[in-house]
Design an enzyme around this catalytic site. Structure first.
Site, PDB file in Angstrom:
ATOM      1  CG  HIS A  25       6.046   2.004  -8.316  1.00  0.00           C
ATOM      2  ND1 HIS A  25       6.750   0.854  -8.607  1.00  0.00           N
ATOM      3  CD2 HIS A  25       4.779   1.771  -8.720  1.00  0.00           C
ATOM      4  CE1 HIS A  25       5.938  -0.040  -9.133  1.00  0.00           C
ATOM      5  NE2 HIS A  25       4.730   0.492  -9.224  1.00  0.00           N
ATOM      6  CG  HIS A  41      -4.228   0.235  -6.360  1.00  0.00           C
ATOM      7  ND1 HIS A  41      -3.126  -0.584  -6.511  1.00  0.00           N
ATOM      8  CD2 HIS A  41      -5.004   0.020  -7.452  1.00  0.00           C
ATOM      9  CE1 HIS A  41      -3.228  -1.252  -7.647  1.00  0.00           C
ATOM     10  NE2 HIS A  41      -4.368  -0.914  -8.239  1.00  0.00           N
ATOM     11  CG  ASP A  60     -14.719  -2.823 -12.288  1.00  0.00           C
ATOM     12  OD1 ASP A  60     -14.742  -2.310 -11.161  1.00  0.00           O
ATOM     13  OD2 ASP A  60     -15.618  -3.581 -12.698  1.00  0.00           O
ATOM     14  CG  HIS A 115      -5.927  -4.920  -6.669  1.00  0.00           C
ATOM     15  ND1 HIS A 115      -6.899  -3.971  -6.794  1.00  0.00           N
ATOM     16  CD2 HIS A 115      -5.093  -4.716  -7.713  1.00  0.00           C
ATOM     17  CE1 HIS A 115      -6.675  -3.232  -7.865  1.00  0.00           C
ATOM     18  NE2 HIS A 115      -5.584  -3.660  -8.434  1.00  0.00           N
TER      19      HIS A 115
END
Length: 362
Positions: A240, A278, A284, A314
């Site tokens: 991935h 992660h 941000d 998230h």
């Protein structure tokens, strides 16, 4: 030199054949460009029951509704390096414009029209990135309602280093369009006004002629156009690829990435097919959803925006794990902005955000 260590239960290859019953988290530095470790949890790190305080995942549902003032660029997030805006234009610019504060990147979410600039004209349509160098005089002409995701940058928008992938990776250089020299189309007005943005304030300069009067140009500073649909993603059926592999523009202290349709990883190799958990501790993350079926996010539609600040986890929503095995490819298109320094939401963002978005993983 990096010194890799390991302990306990872990996978041989990151994101591949994750041990049964465990959940992989990527603890990375410098927004996936730096050092990294994987941590193997017994529970998903997003399975919280409550969050007290300002640090939480945040979301704007489709932003181009009636709550968005027409014909106005609405700032939504900002820091000293970048300002992120959205706009819904139903009319062409009334005046010419020159931004003396920022380089500009327009992403056209919907609509058609053209930019007339001092370098010439660039038509636009859905999915186009338009870069406007700081100090360029231009005017936006609308053919039909245009919805825009706009990034203002203190530094230039540059292409990423392709390294061993070679110069034709990501997209062929010939798909980038630049304006052919042409004077402005409006030639019968008594006066022409240019609004110049400097230190956040507008100065209006009036001319008796169209300021787009150049008969020629040369050099390496000029507007350009790139379609998100011309981007060829870096991919592997056995691994991935992290978001850094999808970088489209590099600026000082932030990057812009493009997620486009691609085949999914081959499940027979045990590859994680959804984004890994992660917290992206140094950056941000802002994601603007452009088009497609956003299978890793529940109840997210085109035109929405999510904001995941540094320091809180998230990753995919629960439904993503259930639906991914039925898919052979992703058809989603999205624009991501990763910023080195924290972003502050504007009052408009706070007033219109989905207050319970952080609960969507529960």
């Amino acid at each position: 030199m990096e010194s890799f260590k390991s302990s306990g239960t872990f996978s041989k290859q990151a994101h591949v054949k994750i041990p049964e019953g465990l959940y992989e988290e990527e603890h990375g530095r410098k927004g996936f460009f730096g050092r990294v470790s994987q941590i193997y949890h017994q529970n998903p790190p997003v399975n919280w029951t409550n969050i007290e305080g300002d640090l939480k995942p945040r979301c704007q549902k489709p932003m181009f509704g009636d709550h968005l003032k027409a014909n106005y660029f609405q700032p939504v997030l900002f820091n000293n390096d970048v300002t992120i805006n959205i706009a819904r234009y139903t009319e062409s610019f009334e005046c010419f414009f020159r931004n003396a504060d920022f380089d500009e990147l327009y992403f056209i979410h919907q609509g058609e029209g053209r930019f007339e600039t001092i370098y010439g004209h660039l038509s636009y349509k859905k999915g186009d990135y338009i870069t406007i160098p700081r100090g360029t005089t231009y005017k936006l002409f609308i053919d039909n309602e245009t919805k825009i995701f706009k990034i203002e940058s203190q530094s230039e928008f540059e292409q990423p280093d392709r390294g061993m992938l070679g110069p034709n990776a990501l997209y062929d250089q010939t798909v980038i369009e630049t304006p052919e020299c042409a004077i402005g189309s409006e030639q019968d007005l008594e006066e022409y006004k240019v609004e110049v943005k400097r230190l956040g304030n507008i100065t209006t300069i009036t001319y008796p002629f169209n300021p787009l009067d150049a008969k020629g140009w040369k050099g390496s500073v000029y507007p350009s156009k790139l379609s998100i649909y011309d981007i060829c993603p870096v991919m592997s059926h056995r691994y991935h690829i992290p978001p850094s592999g999808h970088t489209t523009f590099v600026c000082r202290n932030f990057v812009v990435c493009s997620f486009v349709e691609r085949p999914l990883e081959d499940s027979k190799h045990g590859v994680l097919r959804v984004p890994f958990y992660h917290s992206n501790i140094d950056y941000d993350e802002v994601l603007f959803y452009h088009q497609g079926d956003f299978f890793s996010r529940d109840n997210i539609d085109a035109g929405a925006l999510t904001f995941h600040p540094q320091g809180i986890h998230h990753g995919p929503h629960p439904k993503a794990f259930n639906s991914v095995d039925e898919k052979t490819h992703t058809d989603e298109f999205a624009v991501m902005v990763d910023t080195r320094f924290p972003l502050a939401p504007t009052t408009w963002f706070v007033e219109n955000e989905v207050k319970d978005y952080w609960k969507s993983w529960m």
